[in-house]
Design an enzyme around this catalytic site. Structure first.
Site, short mmCIF file in Angstrom:
data_model
loop_
_atom_site.label_atom_id
_atom_site.label_comp_id
_atom_site.label_asym_id
_atom_site.label_seq_id
_atom_site.Cartn_x
_atom_site.Cartn_y
_atom_site.Cartn_z
N CYS A 108 45.11 37.07 48.42
CA CYS A 108 44.46 36.40 49.54
C CYS A 108 43.01 36.87 49.66
CB CYS A 108 45.25 36.62 50.82
SG CYS A 108 44.83 35.47 52.15
N HIS A 235 50.47 34.69 48.97
CA HIS A 235 51.02 36.04 49.09
C HIS A 235 52.30 36.14 48.26
CE1 HIS A 235 48.52 37.70 52.42
NE2 HIS A 235 48.32 36.41 52.64
N GLU A 237 53.97 38.59 47.32
CA GLU A 237 54.88 39.66 47.73
C GLU A 237 55.98 39.17 48.67
OE1 GLU A 237 51.40 39.94 50.71
OE2 GLU A 237 51.78 39.33 48.64
#
Length: 313
Positions: A108, A235, A237
Site C-alpha cells: 500500500c 494488502h 497479508e
C-alpha cells in the site's frame, strides 16, 4: 515504521529470519511464509524516522543502531500507513534495498514509497512526491483517487476485495500466484500511483505488472533487474493463512533465504513448492535442539522471537 528482516549466518538448521514488524497481520503473513520455507522468524523493531538525518543530529546512537539493522538485513518490508511521519526514512529504506539488491516488499503506502523513491533517484525528479505529503509538488507521482472526497468524513477509502489483472504474465508476482492472469485481494487506501506518469516510469525500468480492469489504476510493481523488488497497492497479508501463505510474502521470504528460483519454478503451488518443507500440502516444522520450531524469548510475540525492544511509534 518500516520493517526489516535478516538471515543470520548460522548452520542451515539454525538459519533465522529476523524482521521488524508492527501489524499483527503482517507478522502472521511473514510467519506463514517462514514456516513453508523452514526458517525461524525473529522480530526486530526499528522506527523509520531513526534512519533520517535529523536523528543523526539529535540521537546519533539511535541513528547508528537503525542503520546497523538495515545494513544487516536480508530483506525489507515497508507496510501501509497514513500521514507523513517517517516517510523520508521509508524512502531511504526503499532506496537502500533497491541499490543493494536486498529483497523488498512494499505494501500500500510501501508501494507508493517505492514509486516516489524511484522518481526522485532514477527519474531525477527531486521534488517528486505524493500529494498526501506535498500537495504542491510539481511532480505528483502519487495522487488522491478521483472518486474520493476530501470534504466528507468517513467512507472515502477504496475498501474490500478488488481484482488485479497481471499485464506481464511471466513476472514474479504472477508466477507466485500460480501463473494467474488475475487475483482478488483486499484494499484499503485513498491514494494511488499517478497513471499519467506510468510510461515515464516504465521507460526507466520500473514495471507496473498489475492493474485494475481499467488499466489505469496501478496495483503491482516490480523491478525486473532486481532479485525481488515488489510493491502491491493491496494488502496481501489479509488473506495469508497457515499452510497457505500469501504469495508475495512467500516470494519475499524465499528470496531472502535463497529459495526464490525453486518457488517460481513451481508456479506458486504451495503443495509443491518445497518438498522438504511440505507434506501433502501441509507444512513440516523441523524440531530443533530446543524443541521449538519458532524460537522464543522474554520478548516473544505469538511464538516469534523478538529482541524485546518494543514498538517505536
Amino acid at each position: 515504521m518500516m520493517y526489516c528482516m535478516k538471515l543470520l549466518k548460522l548452520p542451515w538448521s539454525e538459519n533465522i529470519l529476523a524482521f521488524q514488524i508492527l501489524y499483527l497481520s503482517v507478522l502472521k503473513a511473514l510467519l506463514h511464509a517462514s514456516v513453508v520455507c523452514r526458517r525461524k522468524l525473529v522480530v526486530e523493531w526499528v522506527a523509520a524516522g531513526d534512519l533520517e538525518d535529523v536523528t543523526a543530529k539529535e540521537a546519533p546512537d539511535v541513528y547508528k543502531n537503525a542503520w546497523n539493522l538495515l545494513k544487516g538485513s536480508d530483506g525489507v518490508v515497508v507496510p501501509g500507513g497514513f500521514g507523513d511521519r517517517g516517510v523520508q526514512g521509508k524512502i531511504i529504506a526503499a532506496k537502500y534495498a533497491r541499490e543493494n539488491k536486498v529483497p523488498f516488499l512494499g505494501i500500500c503506502l510501501g508501494m507508493q514509497i517505492a514509486v516516489i523513491e524511484f522518481a526522485q533517484s532514477i527519474l531525477g525528479l527531486h521534488d517528486a512526491n505524493s500529494t498526501e505529503f506535498d500537495p504542491q509538488t510539481s511532480h505528483p507521482c502519487v495522487i488522491f483517487m478521483p472518486e474520493g472526497s476530501k470534504t466528507h468524513m468517513g467512507g472515502t477509502m477504496r475498501l474490500g476485495s478488488r481484482r488485479t489483472y497481471f499485464k506481464v504474465p511471466n513476472c514474479k508476482s504472477a508466477k507466485l500466484y500460480g501463473n494467474a492472469s488475475f487475483v482478488d485481494e483486499r484494499h484499503r487506501h485513498r491514494y494511488e500511483v499517478n497513471p499519467d506518469m506510468v510510461p515515464q516510469f516504465e521507460n526507466a525500468g520500473l514495471s507496473f505488472v498489475g492493474s485494475d480492469e481499467t488499466g489505469r489504476r496501478m496495483e503491482v510493481i516490480e523491478l525486473p533487474s532486481h532479485p525481488y523488488f515488489v510493491g502491491a497497492q493491496f494488502h496481501p497479508e489479509f488473506k495469508s493463512r497457515p499452510g497457505k501463505p500469501s504469495a508475495l510474502f512467500l516470494g519475499l521470504i524465499a528470496a531472502a533465504s535463497g529459495q526464490l528460483d525453486a518457488v517460481l519454478q513451481n508456479y506458486g503451488n504451495a503443495s509443491k513448492l518445497l518438498p522438504n518443507g511440505m507434506s501433502n500440502g501441509k507444512p513440516i516444522v523441523k524440531s530443533y535442539q530446543n524443541g521449538n520450531a519458532i524460537k522464543s524469548s522474554n520478548g516473544s510475540l505469538n511464538g516469534v522471537y523478538s529482541n524485546g525492544n518494543g514498538v517505536h511509534h
